[in-house]
Design a protein around this motif. Structure first.
Motif, PDB file in Angstrom:
ATOM      1  N   PRO A  81       1.059  -1.295  -0.072  1.00  0.00           N
ATOM      2  CA  PRO A  81       0.141   0.152   0.011  1.00  0.00           C
ATOM      3  C   PRO A  81       0.682   1.344  -0.063  1.00  0.00           C
ATOM      4  CG  PRO A  81       0.113  -1.133   2.163  1.00  0.00           C
ATOM      5  CD  PRO A  81       0.861  -1.873   1.202  1.00  0.00           C
ATOM      6  N   GLY A  82       0.312   2.379  -0.634  1.00  0.00           N
ATOM      7  CA  GLY A  82       1.059   3.666  -0.601  1.00  0.00           C
ATOM      8  C   GLY A  82       0.322   4.667  -1.381  1.00  0.00           C
ATOM      9  N   VAL A  83       1.179   5.660  -1.784  1.00  0.00           N
ATOM     10  CA  VAL A  83       0.601   6.781  -2.534  1.00  0.00           C
ATOM     11  C   VAL A  83       1.334   6.852  -3.973  1.00  0.00           C
ATOM     12  CG1 VAL A  83       0.250   9.368  -2.564  1.00  0.00           C
ATOM     13  CG2 VAL A  83      -0.113   8.051  -0.558  1.00  0.00           C
ATOM     14  N   ILE A  84       0.611   7.017  -4.861  1.00  0.00           N
ATOM     15  CA  ILE A  84       1.076   7.086  -6.343  1.00  0.00           C
ATOM     16  C   ILE A  84       1.812   8.837  -6.364  1.00  0.00           C
ATOM     17  CG2 ILE A  84       1.026   7.194  -8.584  1.00  0.00           C
ATOM     18  CD1 ILE A  84       0.551   4.345  -7.616  1.00  0.00           C
ATOM     19  N   LEU A  85       3.458   8.781  -6.266  1.00  0.00           N
ATOM     20  CA  LEU A  85       4.049   9.978  -6.543  1.00  0.00           C
ATOM     21  C   LEU A  85       4.104  10.338  -7.865  1.00  0.00           C
ATOM     22  CD1 LEU A  85       7.130   9.735  -3.775  1.00  0.00           C
ATOM     23  CD2 LEU A  85       4.670  10.624  -3.813  1.00  0.00           C
ATOM     24  N   GLU A  86       4.597   9.316  -8.935  1.00  0.00           N
ATOM     25  CA  GLU A  86       4.796   9.741 -10.405  1.00  0.00           C
ATOM     26  C   GLU A  86       4.512   8.533 -11.283  1.00  0.00           C
ATOM     27  OE1 GLU A  86       8.579  11.124 -12.989  1.00  0.00           O
ATOM     28  OE2 GLU A  86       8.918  10.786 -10.801  1.00  0.00           O
ATOM     29  N   ILE A  87       3.915   8.971 -12.492  1.00  0.00           N
ATOM     30  CA  ILE A  87       3.577   7.743 -13.684  1.00  0.00           C
ATOM     31  C   ILE A  87       4.579   8.181 -14.680  1.00  0.00           C
ATOM     32  CG2 ILE A  87       1.932   6.712 -15.077  1.00  0.00           C
ATOM     33  CD1 ILE A  87      -0.071   7.604 -12.923  1.00  0.00           C
ATOM     34  N   LYS A  88       5.324   7.227 -14.869  1.00  0.00           N
ATOM     35  CA  LYS A  88       6.477   7.486 -15.933  1.00  0.00           C
ATOM     36  C   LYS A  88       6.119   7.182 -17.452  1.00  0.00           C
ATOM     37  CE  LYS A  88      10.442   7.884 -12.885  1.00  0.00           C
ATOM     38  NZ  LYS A  88      11.515   8.218 -12.980  1.00  0.00           N
ATOM     39  N   VAL A  89       5.027   6.552 -17.469  1.00  0.00           N
ATOM     40  CA  VAL A  89       4.679   6.179 -18.808  1.00  0.00           C
ATOM     41  C   VAL A  89       3.117   6.430 -19.186  1.00  0.00           C
ATOM     42  CG1 VAL A  89       6.023   3.799 -19.057  1.00  0.00           C
ATOM     43  CG2 VAL A  89       3.803   4.032 -18.061  1.00  0.00           C
ATOM     44  N   LYS A  90       2.833   6.442 -20.575  1.00  0.00           N
ATOM     45  CA  LYS A  90       1.307   6.988 -21.204  1.00  0.00           C
ATOM     46  C   LYS A  90       1.105   5.799 -21.613  1.00  0.00           C
ATOM     47  CE  LYS A  90       2.928   9.881 -23.762  1.00  0.00           C
ATOM     48  NZ  LYS A  90       4.176  10.233 -23.861  1.00  0.00           N
ATOM     49  N   GLU A  91      -0.299   5.581 -21.726  1.00  0.00           N
ATOM     50  CA  GLU A  91      -1.175   4.532 -22.666  1.00  0.00           C
ATOM     51  C   GLU A  91      -0.453   4.684 -23.975  1.00  0.00           C
ATOM     52  OE1 GLU A  91      -5.285   4.388 -22.547  1.00  0.00           O
ATOM     53  OE2 GLU A  91      -5.356   4.480 -20.186  1.00  0.00           O
ATOM     54  N   GLY A  92      -0.182   3.407 -24.397  1.00  0.00           N
ATOM     55  CA  GLY A  92       0.426   3.275 -25.993  1.00  0.00           C
ATOM     56  C   GLY A  92       2.048   3.275 -25.710  1.00  0.00           C
ATOM     57  N   ASP A  93       2.613   3.591 -24.751  1.00  0.00           N
ATOM     58  CA  ASP A  93       3.951   3.471 -24.804  1.00  0.00           C
ATOM     59  C   ASP A  93       4.338   1.880 -24.682  1.00  0.00           C
ATOM     60  OD1 ASP A  93       4.239   5.979 -24.458  1.00  0.00           O
ATOM     61  OD2 ASP A  93       4.933   6.052 -22.390  1.00  0.00           O
ATOM     62  N   THR A  94       5.265   1.768 -25.482  1.00  0.00           N
ATOM     63  CA  THR A  94       6.057   0.163 -25.370  1.00  0.00           C
ATOM     64  C   THR A  94       7.050   0.126 -24.302  1.00  0.00           C
ATOM     65  OG1 THR A  94       5.745  -0.122 -27.793  1.00  0.00           O
ATOM     66  CG2 THR A  94       7.254  -1.266 -26.823  1.00  0.00           C
ATOM     67  N   VAL A  95       7.227  -0.789 -23.285  1.00  0.00           N
ATOM     68  CA  VAL A  95       8.053  -0.926 -22.286  1.00  0.00           C
ATOM     69  C   VAL A  95       8.852  -2.014 -22.318  1.00  0.00           C
ATOM     70  CG1 VAL A  95       6.601   0.462 -20.877  1.00  0.00           C
ATOM     71  CG2 VAL A  95       6.243  -2.071 -20.807  1.00  0.00           C
ATOM     72  N   LYS A  96      10.078  -1.852 -21.617  1.00  0.00           N
ATOM     73  CA  LYS A  96      10.777  -3.280 -21.577  1.00  0.00           C
ATOM     74  C   LYS A  96      10.689  -3.927 -20.269  1.00  0.00           C
ATOM     75  CE  LYS A  96      12.857  -3.187 -25.455  1.00  0.00           C
ATOM     76  NZ  LYS A  96      12.893  -3.881 -26.613  1.00  0.00           N
ATOM     77  N   ARG A  97      10.949  -4.963 -20.116  1.00  0.00           N
ATOM     78  CA  ARG A  97      11.188  -5.742 -18.584  1.00  0.00           C
ATOM     79  C   ARG A  97      12.173  -4.886 -17.976  1.00  0.00           C
ATOM     80  NH1 ARG A  97      12.538 -11.730 -16.601  1.00  0.00           N
ATOM     81  NH2 ARG A  97      11.666 -11.387 -14.704  1.00  0.00           N
ATOM     82  N   GLY A  98      11.873  -4.560 -16.560  1.00  0.00           N
ATOM     83  CA  GLY A  98      12.703  -3.921 -15.761  1.00  0.00           C
ATOM     84  C   GLY A  98      12.539  -2.083 -15.862  1.00  0.00           C
ATOM     85  N   GLN A  99      11.876  -1.726 -16.786  1.00  0.00           N
ATOM     86  CA  GLN A  99      11.712  -0.302 -16.926  1.00  0.00           C
ATOM     87  C   GLN A  99      10.895   0.246 -15.580  1.00  0.00           C
ATOM     88  OE1 GLN A  99      10.213   0.789 -20.618  1.00  0.00           O
ATOM     89  NE2 GLN A  99       9.817   2.887 -19.944  1.00  0.00           N
ATOM     90  N   THR A 100      11.271   1.268 -15.163  1.00  0.00           N
ATOM     91  CA  THR A 100      10.356   1.947 -13.888  1.00  0.00           C
ATOM     92  C   THR A 100       9.165   2.534 -14.606  1.00  0.00           C
ATOM     93  OG1 THR A 100      12.415   2.373 -12.558  1.00  0.00           O
ATOM     94  CG2 THR A 100      10.307   3.647 -12.226  1.00  0.00           C
ATOM     95  N   LEU A 101       7.940   2.193 -14.092  1.00  0.00           N
ATOM     96  CA  LEU A 101       6.650   2.587 -14.550  1.00  0.00           C
ATOM     97  C   LEU A 101       6.105   3.650 -13.547  1.00  0.00           C
ATOM     98  CD1 LEU A 101       5.104  -0.751 -15.650  1.00  0.00           C
ATOM     99  CD2 LEU A 101       6.633   0.953 -17.035  1.00  0.00           C
ATOM    100  N   ILE A 102       6.038   3.465 -12.440  1.00  0.00           N
ATOM    101  CA  ILE A 102       5.339   4.110 -11.518  1.00  0.00           C
ATOM    102  C   ILE A 102       6.323   4.358 -10.168  1.00  0.00           C
ATOM    103  CG2 ILE A 102       3.684   4.128  -9.790  1.00  0.00           C
ATOM    104  CD1 ILE A 102       1.902   2.979 -11.795  1.00  0.00           C
TER     105      ILE A 102
END
Length: 142
Positions: A81-102
């Motif tokens: 549990p916690g508070v979302i400080l930052e969202i580092k991606v947008k819908e439609g973005d391609t991501v790689k395993r290990g990439q920071t998303l939130i």
């Protein structure tokens, strides 16, 4: 009507439970009204909070997002549990395993929530500033 006070992540929530109609319960959290749908097992299911661009000091703290009961198999879940400080991606973005998303604040520490697989972000289930519980779907990756 019953009134309760909860303290979650240091935020005080005043909850008033109102009328029950069929499977719906009318609830007010810090002055904001919600309709909670009860399942047969009496587990609450909260409808999403609609947020507006205008915020002021009089705005109540963000609502707690509950884990979805029938969650998607491709959903990245919150490990704590916690508070979302930052969202580092947008819908439609391609991501790689290990990439920071939130970035999630929990117990006064910032935690990087990373992609568990390669894929495309198809949905973001939380907003910056939301208080979330463990097991909440954060991002859907396909």
């Amino acid at each position: 009507m019953k009134e309760y006070r909860y303290k979650i992540n240091g935020n005080l929530y005043k909850v008033t439970v109102g009328d029950i109609e069929d499977n719906n319960v009318h609830v007010e959290v810090n002055g904001t009204a919600y309709t909670v749908e009860l399942e047969k097992k009496s587990s609450p299911k909260i409808k999403p909070v609609v947020r507006t661009a205008s915020t002021s000091p009089a705005t109540p703290p963000p609502a707690v997002t509950r884990p979805t009961l029938a969650s998607s198999k491709s959903g990245l879940k919150s490990p704590l549990p916690g508070v979302i400080l930052e969202i580092k991606v947008k819908e439609g973005d391609t991501v790689k395993r290990g990439q920071t998303l939130i970035v999630l604040e929990a117990m006064k520490m910032e935690n990087d929530i990373k992609a568990d697989r390669d894929g495309k972000v198809t949905a973001i289930k939380v907003n910056k500033g939301d208080s979330i519980l463990e097991g909440t779907d954060l991002i859907i990756i396909e």
